[in-house]
Write an enzyme that holds these catalytic residues in place. Structure first.
Site, PDB file in Angstrom:
ATOM      1  N   ARG A 197       3.195   3.380   1.680  1.00  0.00           N
ATOM      2  CA  ARG A 197       2.904   2.297   0.740  1.00  0.00           C
ATOM      3  C   ARG A 197       4.228   1.737   0.233  1.00  0.00           C
ATOM      4  NH1 ARG A 197       5.218   4.229  -2.897  1.00  0.00           N
ATOM      5  NH2 ARG A 197       4.915   2.408  -4.182  1.00  0.00           N
ATOM      6  N   GLN A 253       1.362   5.904  -9.243  1.00  0.00           N
ATOM      7  CA  GLN A 253       2.581   5.927  -8.417  1.00  0.00           C
ATOM      8  C   GLN A 253       3.820   6.240  -9.254  1.00  0.00           C
ATOM      9  OE1 GLN A 253       0.213   3.585  -8.252  1.00  0.00           O
ATOM     10  NE2 GLN A 253       0.146   2.546  -6.280  1.00  0.00           N
ATOM     11  N   ASP A 274       5.885  -7.164  -4.740  1.00  0.00           N
ATOM     12  CA  ASP A 274       5.157  -7.188  -3.475  1.00  0.00           C
ATOM     13  C   ASP A 274       5.214  -8.569  -2.845  1.00  0.00           C
ATOM     14  OD1 ASP A 274       3.862  -4.884  -5.135  1.00  0.00           O
ATOM     15  OD2 ASP A 274       3.459  -4.497  -3.018  1.00  0.00           O
TER      16      ASP A 274
HETATM   17  O1  MRU Z   1       0.076  -0.379  -4.047  1.00  0.00           O
HETATM   18  P1  MRU Z   1       1.491   0.049  -3.789  1.00  0.00           P
HETATM   19  O2  MRU Z   1       1.788   1.436  -4.234  1.00  0.00           O
HETATM   20  O3  MRU Z   1       1.905  -0.215  -2.352  1.00  0.00           O
HETATM   21  O4  MRU Z   1       2.320  -0.930  -4.712  1.00  0.00           O
HETATM   22  C1  MRU Z   1       3.714  -0.844  -4.746  1.00  0.00           C
HETATM   23  C2  MRU Z   1       4.329  -1.730  -5.729  1.00  0.00           C
HETATM   24  O5  MRU Z   1       3.695  -2.478  -6.420  1.00  0.00           O
HETATM   25  C3  MRU Z   1       5.810  -1.727  -5.758  1.00  0.00           C
HETATM   26  O6  MRU Z   1       6.277  -1.977  -7.045  1.00  0.00           O
HETATM   27  C4  MRU Z   1       6.276  -2.847  -4.825  1.00  0.00           C
HETATM   28  O7  MRU Z   1       5.743  -2.673  -3.545  1.00  0.00           O
HETATM   29  C5  MRU Z   1       7.717  -2.932  -4.749  1.00  0.00           C
HETATM   30  S1  MRU Z   1       8.321  -1.744  -3.644  1.00  0.00           S
HETATM   31  C6  MRU Z   1       9.953  -1.765  -3.445  1.00  0.00           C
END
Ligand code: MRU
Length: 393
Positions: free
Chosen positions: A78, A227, A268
């Site tokens: 992820r 996370q 993202d």
């Molecule tokens: O749903 P996830 O855990 O993939 O979301 C991750 C995030 O929102 C992070 O902050 C984002 O991907 C930036 S990663 C360098």
């Protein structure tokens, strides 16, 4: 075949403290590693199963494009940049089995459908298609593995550069308040686990720590999947960075009491005008930061910029995930067993929006591999002219 070995992109200019290699930041039990690698068979792909952290470090082998798609969808891998890297290797795995146009198209469609919000996924798939489309069939597999390895190396280099630019900001705070720790608040996991190495939001933090700057990180737990509590806290701990995990709603209170010097989050997707889509709850932190005069920075590599969209709120698809992520919590019981328990009443409706959009006006600056820039259309276009020129806006 050994076409996917990562090269060291370190340019030697990062920091000049203790004799140590700075081409890798990520440490698992003191051992340097990356989040994704080519296995010794030369074609299958290794990664870390992030759904088991922080309780267990377990490696995952991806041998088919379906394995890659499943790992992304279930969030075993992820974080926007790592999703892109895993998808790139997913294309390699498809072509390794069958190098036809149909195989490429099938893999691309399947991988693209895994998660809708992080634009790095589409970016990486476009890069892979461009790398192999014109190659003769017999050269396709090698071309694919070569481009996937480059995508990984580029991500490491981008994150290192983000680290250097962000370090300057942290050093300014440290200089302003000598003998006091610099307090950074971060949300979700924009660390090495979300990238190939270093992380985006965490890269400046690791460099500051290496430079001996007294730095402390407030880690938002980041419900519903935690996370922050599970991943960011774990990796900061592995690196030896001081940190405190807080409930998601704590940031505003800390800011009102002068306990946050700066916020650094990841992204993202960032739009052509600088709107920032990131993990749900980021927007509320940006509002609290604005109200309290706390600088709000977003760290991102350029593949996270989507010049095809402008209004993030209207145009970015927001992933909605399963209700069980919201209605349950998973953790380690006193006897060591990993257990999932229900935390809402039977019958209650549950919504699980995975991301939100922070309007550009709330963003103090975008920390990119090319420097810290204004979250504006002009700022982005000036620094990334080659990407902006093809945009529809
Ligand atoms: O749903 P996830 O855990 O993939 O979301 C991750 C995030 O929102 C992070 O902050 C984002 O991907 C930036 S990663 C360098």
């Amino acid at each position: 075949m050994n076409v996917g070995q990562a090269s060291s992109p370190f340019d030697g200019n990062i920091v000049t403290v203790a004799a140590r290699s700075y081409d890798r930041a990520m440490k698992v039990n003191g051992k340097h590693t990356r989040t994704i690698w080519l296995e010794t068979d030369g074609w299958s792909v290794g990664t870390i199963d992030q759904t088991l952290l922080p309780y267990r470090v377990a490696m995952l082998r991806l041998a088919t494009p379906d394995d890659a798609a499943r790992a992304i969808k279930t969030m075993q891998v992820r974080g926007a940049p790592l999703i892109g890297a895993a998808a790139a290797y997913g294309v390699c795995l498809a072509l390794h089995a069958d190098a036809s146009d149909e195989s490429l198209a099938r893999a691309r469609a399947m991988l693209l459908a895994t998660r809708p919000t992080a634009i790095n996924l589409k970016w990486a798939l476009d890069e892979m298609a461009a790398a192999v489309r014109t190659a003769p069939r017999e050269a396709r597999v090698a071309a694919a593995y070569r481009r996937a390895a480059e995508i990984c190396d580029e991500d490491v280099a981008n994150c290192q550069a983000i680290g250097r630019h962000g370090l300057n900001l942290i050093e300014e705070f440290a200089a302003r308040r000598p003998n006091k720790p610099v307090n950074v608040l971060t949300h979700c996991n924009a660390g090495w686990l979300a990238t190939v190495d270093w992380g985006t939001a965490t890269a400046p933090i690791y460099l500051a720590h290496d430079k001996g700057i007294d730095i402390h990180v407030w880690v938002d737990e980041t419900r519903p999947r935690n996370q922050g509590a599970a991943l960011t806290a774990w990796e900061l701990g592995q690196y030896g960075v001081k940190h405190t995990v807080i409930a998601d709603n704590t940031g505003g209170h800390l800011m009102q009491h002068g306990l946050v010097d700066m916020v650094i989050v990841g992204a993202d997707r960032v739009t052509a005008r600088g709107d920032v889509c990131n993990k749900i709850g980021t927007y509320l932190k940006a509002l609290a930061a604005k109200d309290n005069g706390v600088p709000f920075f977003v760290a991102l590599p350029s593949p996270s910029i989507d010049f095809a969209v402008s209004d993030g709120i209207a145009e970015i698809p927001i992933e909605q995930r399963g209700a069980e992520e919201q209605s349950t919590m998973t953790g380690r019981a006193a006897d060591g067993r990993i257990e999932t328990v229900q935390i809402v009443p039977d019958g209650s409706d549950v919504a699980n929006y995975a991301f939100d959009v922070t309007p550009a006006r709330l963003v103090t600056g975008l920390i990119t591999e090319r420097g810290v820039i204004e979250a504006t259309r002009a700022g982005l276009a000036k620094v990334f002219p080659e990407r902006a020129s093809g945009a529809k806006f």
